[in-house]
Write a protein that holds these residues in place. Structure first.
Motif, PDB file in Angstrom:
ATOM      1  N   GLY A 130       1.518  18.486 -52.434  1.00 56.24           N
ATOM      2  CA  GLY A 130       0.323  19.234 -52.790  1.00 56.24           C
ATOM      3  C   GLY A 130       0.564  20.611 -53.374  1.00 56.24           C
ATOM      4  O   GLY A 130      -0.393  21.303 -53.707  1.00 56.24           O
ATOM      5  N   ARG A 132       1.247  23.097 -56.220  1.00 49.21           N
ATOM      6  CA  ARG A 132       1.029  23.056 -57.664  1.00 49.21           C
ATOM      7  C   ARG A 132       1.911  24.087 -58.345  1.00 49.21           C
ATOM      8  O   ARG A 132       2.306  25.076 -57.744  1.00 49.21           O
ATOM      9  CB  ARG A 132      -0.444  23.324 -57.966  1.00 49.21           C
ATOM     10  N   ASN A 168       0.511  21.175 -64.060  1.00 51.64           N
ATOM     11  CA  ASN A 168       0.096  20.074 -63.183  1.00 51.64           C
ATOM     12  C   ASN A 168      -0.922  19.139 -63.818  1.00 51.64           C
ATOM     13  O   ASN A 168      -1.832  18.664 -63.168  1.00 51.64           O
ATOM     14  CB  ASN A 168      -0.460  20.610 -61.857  1.00 51.64           C
TER      15      ASN A 168
END
Length: 190
Positions: A130, A132, A168
């Motif tokens: 998770g 970024r 991302n």
């Protein structure tokens, strides 16, 4: 030529990790068709992966670009950058231009090949999912510096390696069926 990395002695498939003091050293496991070929300790600031012999991990596949991906260590994270590879790079089955790696991520670099499919598994118990790219301070500067240093060592221009960074953002693939292509051709012929 980039220096070759030392291979890790421990079997990563058994989830062993290397530690120096209190810091885990990330490792990469190269597999072909699910069989582990080599395990590499990621103990430097960057790791180059591709078909050419000068890579830290040379992958013997015509479906892998000469310089396919660059992994950069920055602030305790590992950033994957696709280097304008011909066939793309997937992380956990998602086509990406860049990605912050987490423990257990599967990197596919020759998913177009029907016979020998190479993959790389990233192991780092400290790397949580998770994160970024924009969560990492100065990541763009670290990427630029890494690309410049690698291109200098390889004797090529940095712009030949430099991807268009998409923070991302997975690459968008437009898939059309043969029927849609035929309709498109008929429409242009009229």
């Amino acid at each position: 030529m980039l220096p070759q990395r030392k291979r890790a002695k421990a079997s990563l498939s058994q989830r062993e990790s290397h530690t120096v003091g209190l810091v885990h050293i990330p490792s990469l496991e190269l597999s072909c068709n699910g069989q582990v070929l080599h395990t590499f300790s990621f103990d430097g600031p960057r790791f180059l992966i591709g078909r050419a012999k000068g890579n830290d991990i040379p992958v013997p596949s015509d479906y892998v670009s000469r310089y396919h991906i660059l992994l950069i260590r920055h602030q305790g994270r590992t950033i994957l950058i696709d280097l304008r590879s011909t066939n793309g790079t997937s992380v956990n089955s998602e086509l990406v231009a860049n990605h912050v790696l987490a423990d257990g991520d599967e990197i596919a670099i020759d998913h177009h090949c029907m016979f020998n499919q190479f993959s790389i598994t990233y192991f780092d118990p400290d790397a949580t999912p998770g994160v970024r790219l924009d969560d990492i301070a100065n990541a763009d500067e670290a990427i630029e510096k890494g690309l410049e240093e690698v291109s200098e060592r390889l004797g090529i221009r940095a712009s030949d390696l430099s991807p268009t960074l998409r923070i991302n953002q997975p690459l968008k693939i437009i898939r059309t069926t043969a029927f849609q292509q035929a309709q498109s051709l008929q429409g242009s012929a009229e």
